[in-house]
Scaffold this active site. Structure first.
Site, PDB file in Angstrom:
ATOM      1  N   ARG A   1      -4.708  10.818   4.569  1.00  0.00           N
ATOM      2  CA  ARG A   1      -3.696  11.867   4.634  1.00  0.00           C
ATOM      3  C   ARG A   1      -2.680  11.734   3.524  1.00  0.00           C
ATOM      4  NH1 ARG A   1      -2.252  13.650   8.332  1.00  0.00           N
ATOM      5  NH2 ARG A   1      -0.039  13.661   7.839  1.00  0.00           N
TER       6      ARG A   1
ATOM      7  N   LYS B   1       0.857  -1.204   0.000  1.00  0.00           N
ATOM      8  CA  LYS B   1       0.000   0.000   0.000  1.00  0.00           C
ATOM      9  C   LYS B   1       0.892   1.253   0.000  1.00  0.00           C
ATOM     10  CE  LYS B   1      -1.606   1.525   4.073  1.00  0.00           C
ATOM     11  NZ  LYS B   1      -1.361   2.927   4.489  1.00  0.00           N
ATOM     12  N   ASN B   2       1.892   1.270   0.876  1.00  0.00           N
ATOM     13  CA  ASN B   2       2.677   2.494   1.054  1.00  0.00           C
ATOM     14  C   ASN B   2       3.700   2.741  -0.047  1.00  0.00           C
ATOM     15  OD1 ASN B   2       1.152   2.986   3.261  1.00  0.00           O
ATOM     16  ND2 ASN B   2       2.718   2.443   4.773  1.00  0.00           N
TER      17      ASN B   2
ATOM     18  N   ARG C   1       0.500  14.413  13.008  1.00  0.00           N
ATOM     19  CA  ARG C   1       1.008  14.146  11.661  1.00  0.00           C
ATOM     20  C   ARG C   1       1.028  15.408  10.780  1.00  0.00           C
ATOM     21  NH1 ARG C   1      -1.156   8.578   9.561  1.00  0.00           N
ATOM     22  NH2 ARG C   1       0.760   8.691   8.333  1.00  0.00           N
ATOM     23  N   PRO C   2       1.777  16.418  11.223  1.00  0.00           N
ATOM     24  CA  PRO C   2       1.862  17.663  10.463  1.00  0.00           C
ATOM     25  C   PRO C   2       2.531  17.455   9.106  1.00  0.00           C
ATOM     26  CG  PRO C   2       3.512  17.622  12.186  1.00  0.00           C
ATOM     27  CD  PRO C   2       2.660  16.413  12.399  1.00  0.00           C
ATOM     28  N   ILE C   3       2.429  18.454   8.241  1.00  0.00           N
ATOM     29  CA  ILE C   3       3.115  18.381   6.943  1.00  0.00           C
ATOM     30  C   ILE C   3       4.069  19.573   6.783  1.00  0.00           C
ATOM     31  CG2 ILE C   3       1.327  17.044   5.740  1.00  0.00           C
ATOM     32  CD1 ILE C   3       0.369  19.803   4.573  1.00  0.00           C
ATOM     33  N   ASP C   4       4.468  20.141   7.931  1.00  0.00           N
ATOM     34  CA  ASP C   4       5.343  21.326   7.889  1.00  0.00           C
ATOM     35  C   ASP C   4       6.636  21.075   7.112  1.00  0.00           C
ATOM     36  OD1 ASP C   4       5.732  19.591  10.193  1.00  0.00           O
ATOM     37  OD2 ASP C   4       7.373  20.928  10.717  1.00  0.00           O
ATOM     38  N   LEU C   5       7.181  19.878   7.207  1.00  0.00           N
ATOM     39  CA  LEU C   5       8.457  19.599   6.520  1.00  0.00           C
ATOM     40  C   LEU C   5       8.260  19.553   5.001  1.00  0.00           C
ATOM     41  CD1 LEU C   5       9.866  16.866   8.937  1.00  0.00           C
ATOM     42  CD2 LEU C   5      10.355  19.322   8.929  1.00  0.00           C
TER      43      LEU C   5
ATOM     44  N   CYS D   1      -4.814  12.584  12.724  1.00  0.00           N
ATOM     45  CA  CYS D   1      -5.469  11.273  12.552  1.00  0.00           C
ATOM     46  C   CYS D   1      -5.356  10.566  13.904  1.00  0.00           C
ATOM     47  CB  CYS D   1      -4.829  10.496  11.421  1.00  0.00           C
ATOM     48  SG  CYS D   1      -3.368   9.603  11.882  1.00  0.00           S
TER      49      CYS D   1
ATOM     50  N   ARG E   1      -8.428  -0.532   4.814  1.00  0.00           N
ATOM     51  CA  ARG E   1      -7.588   0.491   4.182  1.00  0.00           C
ATOM     52  C   ARG E   1      -6.264  -0.089   3.723  1.00  0.00           C
ATOM     53  NH1 ARG E   1      -7.074   6.027   7.231  1.00  0.00           N
ATOM     54  NH2 ARG E   1      -5.753   6.215   5.407  1.00  0.00           N
TER      55      ARG E   1
ATOM     56  N   LEU F   1       7.888   7.251  16.948  1.00  0.00           N
ATOM     57  CA  LEU F   1       7.510   8.069  15.796  1.00  0.00           C
ATOM     58  C   LEU F   1       6.208   8.813  15.953  1.00  0.00           C
ATOM     59  CD1 LEU F   1       9.733   6.161  14.446  1.00  0.00           C
ATOM     60  CD2 LEU F   1       8.705   6.902  12.341  1.00  0.00           C
TER      61      LEU F   1
ATOM     62  N   ASP G   1       4.994   0.647  11.999  1.00  0.00           N
ATOM     63  CA  ASP G   1       3.784  -0.011  11.479  1.00  0.00           C
ATOM     64  C   ASP G   1       3.665  -1.465  11.917  1.00  0.00           C
ATOM     65  OD1 ASP G   1       3.709   1.754   8.273  1.00  0.00           O
ATOM     66  OD2 ASP G   1       3.254   2.360  10.329  1.00  0.00           O
TER      67      ASP G   1
HETATM   68  C1  EPZ Z   1       4.333   7.001   6.342  1.00  0.00           C
HETATM   69  O1  EPZ Z   1       3.536   8.022   6.892  1.00  0.00           O
HETATM   70  C2  EPZ Z   1       3.446   5.774   6.259  1.00  0.00           C
HETATM   71  N1  EPZ Z   1       2.315   6.051   5.381  1.00  0.00           N
HETATM   72  C3  EPZ Z   1       2.952   5.387   7.648  1.00  0.00           C
HETATM   73  O2  EPZ Z   1       2.203   4.181   7.512  1.00  0.00           O
HETATM   74  C4  EPZ Z   1       4.172   5.118   8.521  1.00  0.00           C
HETATM   75  O3  EPZ Z   1       3.729   4.832   9.842  1.00  0.00           O
HETATM   76  C5  EPZ Z   1       5.080   6.354   8.543  1.00  0.00           C
HETATM   77  O4  EPZ Z   1       5.450   6.713   7.196  1.00  0.00           O
HETATM   78  C6  EPZ Z   1       6.359   6.107   9.321  1.00  0.00           C
HETATM   79  O5  EPZ Z   1       7.043   5.015   8.787  1.00  0.00           O
HETATM   80  C7  EPZ Z   1       2.513   6.045   4.044  1.00  0.00           C
HETATM   81  O6  EPZ Z   1       3.600   5.791   3.561  1.00  0.00           O
HETATM   82  C8  EPZ Z   1       1.318   6.346   3.199  1.00  0.00           C
HETATM   83  P1  EPZ Z   1       6.325  10.437   8.293  1.00  0.00           P
HETATM   84  P2  EPZ Z   1       4.073   9.553   6.868  1.00  0.00           P
HETATM   85  O7  EPZ Z   1       6.163  11.697   7.524  1.00  0.00           O
HETATM   86  O8  EPZ Z   1       4.919   9.766   5.673  1.00  0.00           O
HETATM   87  C9  EPZ Z   1       6.656  13.723  11.686  1.00  0.00           C
HETATM   88  C10 EPZ Z   1       0.392   2.712   7.846  1.00  0.00           C
HETATM   89  O9  EPZ Z   1      -0.001   2.168   8.885  1.00  0.00           O
HETATM   90  N2  EPZ Z   1       6.465  14.691  10.601  1.00  0.00           N
HETATM   91  O10 EPZ Z   1       7.480   9.547   7.966  1.00  0.00           O
HETATM   92  O11 EPZ Z   1       2.900  10.435   7.066  1.00  0.00           O
HETATM   93  C11 EPZ Z   1       5.413  12.871  11.921  1.00  0.00           C
HETATM   94  O12 EPZ Z   1       4.516  13.529  12.789  1.00  0.00           O
HETATM   95  C12 EPZ Z   1       0.819   4.174   7.881  1.00  0.00           C
HETATM   96  O13 EPZ Z   1       0.506   2.157   6.722  1.00  0.00           O
HETATM   97  C13 EPZ Z   1       6.531  16.045  10.912  1.00  0.00           C
HETATM   98  O14 EPZ Z   1       6.724  16.433  12.065  1.00  0.00           O
HETATM   99  O15 EPZ Z   1       4.988   9.590   8.164  1.00  0.00           O
HETATM  100  C14 EPZ Z   1       6.004  11.619  12.535  1.00  0.00           C
HETATM  101  O16 EPZ Z   1       6.227  11.847  13.921  1.00  0.00           O
HETATM  102  C15 EPZ Z   1       0.551   4.813   9.235  1.00  0.00           C
HETATM  103  N3  EPZ Z   1       6.364  16.960   9.905  1.00  0.00           N
HETATM  104  C16 EPZ Z   1       7.365  11.482  11.846  1.00  0.00           C
HETATM  105  O17 EPZ Z   1       7.651  12.780  11.300  1.00  0.00           O
HETATM  106  C17 EPZ Z   1       6.153  16.564   8.603  1.00  0.00           C
HETATM  107  O18 EPZ Z   1       6.032  17.446   7.721  1.00  0.00           O
HETATM  108  C18 EPZ Z   1       7.369  10.464  10.696  1.00  0.00           C
HETATM  109  O19 EPZ Z   1       6.300  10.792   9.849  1.00  0.00           O
HETATM  110  C19 EPZ Z   1       6.085  15.180   8.317  1.00  0.00           C
HETATM  111  C20 EPZ Z   1       6.258  14.271   9.320  1.00  0.00           C
END
Ligand code: EPZ
Length: 420
Positions: free
Chosen positions: A92, A22-23, A121-125, A116, A399, A329, A307
């Site tokens: 998201r 999926k991912n 799960r911000p997108i600031d980065l 969620c 999902r 995480l 995960d």
């Molecule tokens: C991906 O989510 C996966 N989803 C998640 O899988 C997985 O848990 C996660 O990576 C970590 O491995 C998909 O690939 C679709 P991140 P993602 O950005 O990309 C923080 C599942 O169960 N962060 O790597 O959204 C964030 O809050 C799902 O299949 C910021 O602070 O995760 C987290 O603490 C759940 N600012 C950490 O980074 C940002 O702009 C890692 O998040 C982005 C992230």
């Protein structure tokens, strides 16, 4: 709403075919926005999140034809660049269209995904990196309004945190940018590696694939030609079924898997006393008469994946001794704990650290799923719990797990999907 009715304890036997990841599929579907041709993606998992992203692309004007676990996507017909809240709120990962749409069209409006169940799960980065590439980003009425009328410019991006979809978004944005983009502290998950490999073989020169430093040579707006490809196997689905074999003390094989994507998961199963036979894309788990307690810290790939945390927490309830599981995480990824405790598990939570005192006798009861991986943990517990367990709100499961009840029933589990 559907729910799953399971009866336990039941040993499993036989083999389970692992679906496409999926991912990996989600960024690869978003990547078709960068293509000039109709792109064929094979080994696509039949799960709700994929359908959601395809619906989003169709709403933007793309044409999508589904095959059997495959899809052909032609994005040449995209005639608007606004991803609405009604779709983004359900998934998201819709944010993955931001980078490619902005890079191709010079403007994009995407609803803020909102938090969620497992965390803010911000997108600031993502946004900070795009601004660094020359985009103008405004947040208005819950939407990200991004513009880059002269295109994006390659530059050096340093991610404060490793972000999987953040890395994917910027790799796709950089693919059409003017000049070279270097991403420092990039995610190395296999899903990101496959996105880079497909782009690299489609004319986007990328160095450092699979390392924390990616160097992407932009094509200054020239779209790419993408040949048909196959999505990699879902390492989390595979790990989940290995846990199903371990928790039921079974001999169970998963096929169509990539053991090299499961290093940290297999290592932890071995720490718990499990033994495997690996032959090509098959992994056979052998019965483990007594599981040993384990300590786990979730971190970015190649370390132990967040995960798989919920699944191992369920497994730890059947291990002799005290297991310590730390979630690093996400700030709220222990919602399966309260439901497991209702089944009889002995777990204490202290901040982001769960202490599991096993081996606990679990009893079947009604439990409620709260998020995708928590749901799979409840299913694992139900396989070994005494009596009947009803797992409610399994739309969370749908999902990310294709045909879970059929895959488990085919190896001997007593499970059926019913309507509330
Ligand atoms: C991906 O989510 C996966 N989803 C998640 O899988 C997985 O848990 C996660 O990576 C970590 O491995 C998909 O690939 C679709 P991140 P993602 O950005 O990309 C923080 C599942 O169960 N962060 O790597 O959204 C964030 O809050 C799902 O299949 C910021 O602070 O995760 C987290 O603490 C759940 N600012 C950490 O980074 C940002 O702009 C890692 O998040 C982005 C992230």
């Amino acid at each position: 709403m559907d729910y799953l009715k399971l009866s336990g304890p039941t040993p499993l036997s036989g083999s389970i075919k692992i679906s496409g990841a999926k991912n990996a599929s989600l960024p690869l579907i978003a990547m078709t926005i960068l293509a000039k041709n109709r792109v064929v993606i094979n080994n696509l998992p039949n799960v709700a999140d994929i359908k959601t992203l395809i619906k989003l692309l169709s709403n933007l004007g793309s044409s999508c034809e589904f095959g059997d676990h495959s899809i052909a996507i032609d994005t040449s017909g995209i005639n608007q660049t606004k991803a609405n809240y009604d779709i983004v709120k359900t998934m998201r990962a819709s944010i993955l269209v931001l980078g490619p749409i902005l890079a191709r069209f010079g403007h994009c409006e995407v609803s803020l995904p909102g938090g969620c169940a497992i965390g803010q799960r911000p997108i600031d980065l993502h946004l900070k990196a795009l601004e660094h590439m020359g985009a103008k980003i405004d947040i208005e009425a819950g939407y990200v309004q991004a513009t880059a009328p002269d295109g994006l410019k390659g530059c050096e991006i340093v991610f404060d945190k490793i972000t999987v979809t953040g890395t994917a978004n910027i790799v796709m944005a950089a693919a059409l940018a003017h000049g070279t983009t270097t991403i420092i502290n990039a995610a190395r998950e296999p899903e990101v590696v496959q996105l880079c490999e497909v782009l690299n073989s489609s004319g986007v020169h990328i160095e450092g694939i699979g390392t924390p430093v990616l160097k992407i040579t932009g094509r200054a707006g020239q779209l790419v030609e993408i040949a048909p490809f196959e999505v990699i196997p879902d390492r989390i689905e595979g790990g989940t079924y290995l846990c199903a074999g371990a928790i039921t003390n079974s001999e169970l094989t998963i096929t169509g898997a990539r053991a090299d994507h499961l290093g940290a998961v297999l290592a932890k199963l071995e720490d718990m006393g499990c033994r495997f036979t690996i032959k090509g894309d098959s992994i056979t788990l052998h019965p483990t008469h007594e599981l040993k307690a384990v300590n786990i810290i979730t971190q970015e790939y190649p370390a132990f994946p967040t995960d798989m945390q919920a699944q191992f927490l369920a497994l730890a309830t059947q291990a002799k001794g005290t297991s310590i599981i730390e979630e690093r995480l996400f700030e709220n990824r222990f919602m399966h704990v309260s439901e497991l405790k209702r089944m009889g598990a002995n777990i204490t939570l202290n901040g982001n650290v769960a202490t599991v005192n096993g081996k606990c006798h679990l009893s079947g009861t009604d439990v409620m799923a709260t998020d995708l991986r928590a749901s799979s943990a409840l299913v694992l517990a139900a396989l070994v719990a005494e009596g009947e367990t009803n797992v409610h709100r399994i739309y969370h499961l749908d999902r990310g797990y294709e045909g879970l009840e059929k895959k488990l029933a085919d190896v001997g589990a007593s499970v059926e999907r019913l309507k509330e």
